[in-house]
Design a protein around this motif. Structure first.
Motif, PDB file in Angstrom:
ATOM      1  N   TYR A  28     -64.405  16.995 -66.843  1.00 41.86           N
ATOM      2  CA  TYR A  28     -64.836  15.602 -66.867  1.00 41.86           C
ATOM      3  C   TYR A  28     -66.343  15.490 -67.126  1.00 41.86           C
ATOM      4  N   ALA A  57     -68.293   7.858 -60.927  1.00 40.42           N
ATOM      5  CA  ALA A  57     -67.010   8.205 -61.544  1.00 40.42           C
ATOM      6  C   ALA A  57     -66.281   9.304 -60.776  1.00 40.42           C
ATOM      7  N   LYS A 113     -64.968   7.771 -57.539  1.00 43.46           N
ATOM      8  CA  LYS A 113     -63.880   6.822 -57.852  1.00 43.46           C
ATOM      9  C   LYS A 113     -62.589   7.552 -58.212  1.00 43.46           C
ATOM     10  N   LYS A 114     -62.713   8.678 -58.940  1.00 40.17           N
ATOM     11  CA  LYS A 114     -61.547   9.456 -59.354  1.00 40.17           C
ATOM     12  C   LYS A 114     -61.067  10.416 -58.255  1.00 40.17           C
ATOM     13  N   LYS A 166     -61.215  20.370 -62.983  1.00 40.40           N
ATOM     14  CA  LYS A 166     -61.179  18.944 -63.351  1.00 40.40           C
ATOM     15  C   LYS A 166     -62.594  18.374 -63.431  1.00 40.40           C
TER      16      LYS A 166
END
Length: 106
Positions: free
Chosen positions: A73, A23, A26-27, A69
């Motif tokens: 997350y 994740a 990917k982000k 961030k």
């Protein structure tokens, strides 16, 4: 303070570490992630007895602007109440690799 950071966290197991690593890449929050499975961790939680558990370590390479961030997350998707999420400055390194980190993250 360096713009380049090494991200370190512990995960409940390899499955969770893979989920979080995928994740974050990917982000575009980390350029790269590495997983070290099956480490042994010793700690006290809530002032109780010493716990000994198996975990997996997740290491990533990122930039300073992504720290908050990543923390937010990870706190959402980690199974831990208080996940270990820390960052260390990368002060020196292969300039081409550091440039790649910057170009691979948002």
């Amino acid at each position: 303070m360096s713009d380049y950071k090494l991200f370190y966290m512990t995960c409940k197991n390899k499955v969770e570490a893979n989920k979080i690593a995928y994740a974050l890449v990917k982000k575009d929050l980390v350029a790269c992630a590495n997983i070290i499975p099956n480490i042994k961790s010793y700690f006290k939680w809530n002032n109780k007895e010493v716990n000994i558990i198996k975990e997996s370590v997740l290491i990533g390479k990122t930039v300073k602007k992504n720290i908050n961030k990543i923390i937010l997350y990870v706190k959402k998707i980690s199974s831990y109440d208080c996940p270990c999420v820390v960052f260390v400055d990368i002060k020196n390194g292969n300039k081409d690799f550091l440039s790649w980190i910057k170009s691979s993250t948002k």
